[in-house]
Motif scaffolding. Structure first.
Motif, mmCIF file in Angstrom:
data_model
loop_
_atom_site.group_PDB
_atom_site.id
_atom_site.type_symbol
_atom_site.label_atom_id
_atom_site.label_comp_id
_atom_site.label_asym_id
_atom_site.label_seq_id
_atom_site.Cartn_x
_atom_site.Cartn_y
_atom_site.Cartn_z
ATOM 1 N N ALA A 188 35.042 -6.732 37.311
ATOM 2 C CA ALA A 188 36.113 -6.473 37.954
ATOM 3 C C ALA A 188 36.920 -7.757 37.977
ATOM 4 N N ARG A 189 36.283 -9.113 38.205
ATOM 5 C CA ARG A 189 36.906 -10.153 38.334
ATOM 6 C C ARG A 189 37.464 -10.719 36.742
ATOM 7 N N PHE A 227 36.864 -18.440 41.876
ATOM 8 C CA PHE A 227 35.701 -17.588 41.578
ATOM 9 C C PHE A 227 34.390 -18.637 41.424
ATOM 10 N N GLU A 228 33.163 -18.089 41.784
ATOM 11 C CA GLU A 228 32.100 -18.801 41.350
ATOM 12 C C GLU A 228 31.136 -17.954 40.651
ATOM 13 N N PRO A 242 21.590 -15.796 40.007
ATOM 14 C CA PRO A 242 22.269 -14.617 39.581
ATOM 15 C C PRO A 242 23.017 -14.749 38.281
ATOM 16 N N GLY A 243 23.030 -13.847 37.330
ATOM 17 C CA GLY A 243 23.294 -14.139 35.833
ATOM 18 C C GLY A 243 24.901 -14.194 36.050
ATOM 19 N N THR A 244 25.596 -13.640 36.946
ATOM 20 C CA THR A 244 26.976 -13.790 36.992
ATOM 21 C C THR A 244 27.615 -14.956 37.543
ATOM 22 N N GLU A 285 26.192 -12.645 32.281
ATOM 23 C CA GLU A 285 26.285 -11.050 32.127
ATOM 24 C C GLU A 285 26.970 -10.480 33.289
ATOM 25 N N PHE A 286 27.691 -9.450 32.862
ATOM 26 C CA PHE A 286 28.437 -8.784 33.952
ATOM 27 C C PHE A 286 27.495 -7.963 35.102
#
Length: 230
Positions: free
Chosen positions: A149-150, A143-144, A197-199, A113-114
């Motif tokens: 934005a990413r 990126f992990e 975290p879901g991200t 999820e964002f």
């Protein structure tokens, strides 16, 4: 007796990766895991998500309430967040899809999820030789976590990498090469919980050389869910 009573006393915080992501782990989560397994075996399972490589059944309301309360307590204790109620959804889940039939997206690490407030929970309720959960870094971007934005840069560079080297073969993810690098792997100790975290980029650790039975008593049974503050 509450079948879904839980114990958070054996919890710890681990920081992983270059982005120092906080992961919370709990040992011996359910006080009566045998009763939880009995309930899981009584549910009908179905393919209810196109991306999940297996079958699922929605957990009982009392179990979901306990998970929401657990998340609320763990984020206060380990993540320094204010005390507040949490909401979410959760399923009994069993990976069943043969490795050679995996879709392209299922051969790569994913994020959920964002929403940067969302947290994921995974509870391991199987005693197979399959593993826990692995976390990854995207090599081309570093990126992990994938935030809104990413995402444009991540998508562009991942697609360019796949175009250059091709998709990974039809198999469950191991070290993530060539596009990803594994930064951490949780074990799959029976009745343990992990909160993350879901991200973050992640994947289940599924052995490609072992069977994936759909029977909750024999397969890679987990409870997984997604939670956010009310």
């Amino acid at each position: 007796m509450n079948t879904f009573a839980y114990d958070l006393s054996e919890s710890k915080l681990t920081s992983i990766g270059d982005e120092a992501t906080d992961i919370v782990q709990v040992s011996e989560f359910f006080e009566q895991p045998g009763d939880v397994l009995g309930g899981a075996a009584a549910h009908p399972y179905a393919h209810i998500n196109t991306h999940y490589p297996g079958v699922r059944a929605v957990v009982e309301p009392a179990l979901l309430e306990g998970l929401c309360n657990s998340v609320s307590q763990l984020v206060v204790k380990h993540l320094g967040q204010a005390e507040r109620p949490w909401m979410g959804q959760a399923w009994y889940s069993i990976v069943t899809r043969p490795a050679e039939t995996l879709t392209p997206i299922q051969r790569l690490p994913h994020f959920d999820e964002f929403d940067e407030t969302q947290l994921a929970v995974m509870i391991y309720l199987n005693q197979t030789a399959h593993g826990g959960t692995a976390f990854y870094r995207h090599r081309a971007t570093g990126f992990e976590h994938i935030t809104q934005a990413r995402y444009p840069e991540y998508k562009t560079k991942l697609e360019a990498g796949v175009q250059k080297t091709g998709l990974p073969p039809a198999a469950y993810i191991t070290d993530g090469a060539p596009h990803f690098e594994k930064v951490y792997e949780s074990d799959a100790a029976f009745n343990s919980l992990i909160l993350y975290p879901g991200t973050i980029l992640h994947s289940g650790v599924i052995r490609n050389d072992l069977p994936l039975p759909a029977d909750p008593k024999l397969g890679r049974l987990t409870i997984n869910g997604f939670f956010r503050p009310r």
